[in-house]
Write a protein that holds these residues in place. Structure first.
Motif, PDB file in Angstrom:
ATOM      1  N   ALA A 131     -21.196 -18.699 -68.353  1.00  0.00           N
ATOM      2  CA  ALA A 131     -20.041 -19.595 -68.337  1.00  0.00           C
ATOM      3  C   ALA A 131     -18.906 -18.935 -67.576  1.00  0.00           C
ATOM      4  CB  ALA A 131     -19.605 -19.912 -69.760  1.00  0.00           C
ATOM      5  N   GLN A 132     -18.209 -19.718 -66.772  1.00  0.00           N
ATOM      6  CA  GLN A 132     -17.026 -19.248 -66.062  1.00  0.00           C
ATOM      7  C   GLN A 132     -15.821 -19.575 -66.936  1.00  0.00           C
ATOM      8  OE1 GLN A 132     -18.568 -17.391 -64.028  1.00  0.00           O
ATOM      9  NE2 GLN A 132     -17.609 -18.014 -62.148  1.00  0.00           N
ATOM     10  N   PRO A 133     -15.117 -18.559 -67.432  1.00  0.00           N
ATOM     11  CA  PRO A 133     -14.000 -18.823 -68.335  1.00  0.00           C
ATOM     12  C   PRO A 133     -12.774 -19.361 -67.582  1.00  0.00           C
ATOM     13  CG  PRO A 133     -14.173 -16.484 -67.913  1.00  0.00           C
ATOM     14  CD  PRO A 133     -15.331 -17.141 -67.217  1.00  0.00           C
ATOM     15  N   VAL A 137     -10.921 -23.995 -64.351  1.00  0.00           N
ATOM     16  CA  VAL A 137     -12.197 -24.004 -63.634  1.00  0.00           C
ATOM     17  C   VAL A 137     -12.703 -25.436 -63.542  1.00  0.00           C
ATOM     18  CG1 VAL A 137     -14.593 -23.194 -63.673  1.00  0.00           C
ATOM     19  CG2 VAL A 137     -12.752 -21.664 -64.379  1.00  0.00           C
ATOM     20  N   ASP A 141     -18.077 -26.129 -61.492  1.00  0.00           N
ATOM     21  CA  ASP A 141     -18.150 -24.674 -61.366  1.00  0.00           C
ATOM     22  C   ASP A 141     -18.144 -23.961 -62.713  1.00  0.00           C
ATOM     23  OD1 ASP A 141     -18.081 -24.935 -58.583  1.00  0.00           O
ATOM     24  OD2 ASP A 141     -15.886 -24.944 -58.560  1.00  0.00           O
ATOM     25  N   ARG A 142     -18.265 -24.702 -63.793  1.00  0.00           N
ATOM     26  CA  ARG A 142     -18.149 -24.150 -65.129  1.00  0.00           C
ATOM     27  C   ARG A 142     -19.254 -23.135 -65.446  1.00  0.00           C
ATOM     28  NH1 ARG A 142     -14.125 -23.445 -68.121  1.00  0.00           N
ATOM     29  NH2 ARG A 142     -13.697 -25.293 -69.294  1.00  0.00           N
ATOM     30  N   PHE A 143     -20.435 -23.320 -64.874  1.00  0.00           N
ATOM     31  CA  PHE A 143     -21.563 -22.421 -65.106  1.00  0.00           C
ATOM     32  C   PHE A 143     -22.119 -21.951 -63.773  1.00  0.00           C
ATOM     33  CE2 PHE A 143     -21.358 -25.183 -68.791  1.00  0.00           C
ATOM     34  CZ  PHE A 143     -21.352 -24.263 -69.814  1.00  0.00           C
ATOM     35  N   ARG A 144     -22.697 -20.738 -63.788  1.00  0.00           N
ATOM     36  CA  ARG A 144     -23.330 -20.206 -62.583  1.00  0.00           C
ATOM     37  C   ARG A 144     -24.579 -19.431 -62.974  1.00  0.00           C
ATOM     38  NH1 ARG A 144     -22.625 -14.747 -61.676  1.00  0.00           N
ATOM     39  NH2 ARG A 144     -21.124 -13.749 -63.047  1.00  0.00           N
ATOM     40  N   ALA A 146     -26.505 -16.204 -62.793  1.00  0.00           N
ATOM     41  CA  ALA A 146     -26.217 -14.791 -62.551  1.00  0.00           C
ATOM     42  C   ALA A 146     -27.522 -14.016 -62.463  1.00  0.00           C
ATOM     43  CB  ALA A 146     -25.352 -14.234 -63.677  1.00  0.00           C
TER      44      ALA A 146
END
Length: 173
Positions: A131-133, A137, A141-144, A146
């Motif tokens: 999750a992108q904190p 955001v 783009d909330r999740f990526r 990795a």
């Protein structure tokens, strides 16, 4: 310390034995890739597909089921020493009771790693959704996806024991 000088007739056989000894040690120091998946930081994304390519060639992958042991590799591949390009493409289906508008929506994420592999390395790569904190955001783009890599040396029990080459024949003096 005594020295050994091979007679001229034995030198080609000795050279071949030394070459084979070096090749068997190189084979024993073969490197490999281990890809693991999860755990994700999203409860509403379900992994649908996972495609892995190493240097442009596909690597067979077993797509893990939701809740599967993240410690078990879902893909392995032999590596040779040098530079490699690892690409991972993951497809997800949305499934949320709170955000019903994501139900059945497909999401695709991609990751890329450049690897520099040494002989005997075991390159362990973990792929997972993070999750992108932040409140600013954007939703898309909330999740990526990795990709994190760690490298360890293969344990002696993991490396196949290379057979010792036969001694070079001794020529009569």
């Amino acid at each position: 310390m005594p020295t050994f000088a091979a007679p001229p007739a034995a030198r080609p056989a000795l050279a071949l034995a030394l070459l084979l000894a070096g090749a068997s040690r190189a084979a024993a120091a073969e490197s490999r890739l281990e890809l693991r998946y999860g755990p994700d930081e999203s409860a509403w994304l379900t992994l649908r597909s996972l495609q892995v390519t190493l240097d442009g060639r596909p690597v067979p992958v077993a797509v893990p089921a939701r809740g599967a042991d993240a410690g078990q590799p879902c893909a392995t591949a032999p590596l040779h020493a040098g530079a490699h390009k690892l690409e991972v493409a993951a497809g997800y289906d949305g499934d949320s009771r709170v955000f019903t508008y994501v139900g059945g929506v497909g999401f695709n994420m991609h990751g890329l790693l450049q690897l520099d592999v040494q002989p005997g390395d075991v390159v362990a790569v973990r792929a997972r959704v993070l999750a992108q904190p932040g409140v600013t955001v954007q939703w898309q783009d909330r999740f990526r996806l990795a990709l994190d890599a760690t490298v360890r040396r293969a344990a002696a029990s993991e490396v196949a024991a290379a057979p010792e080459p036969a001694p070079a024949p001794q020529a009569a003096a």
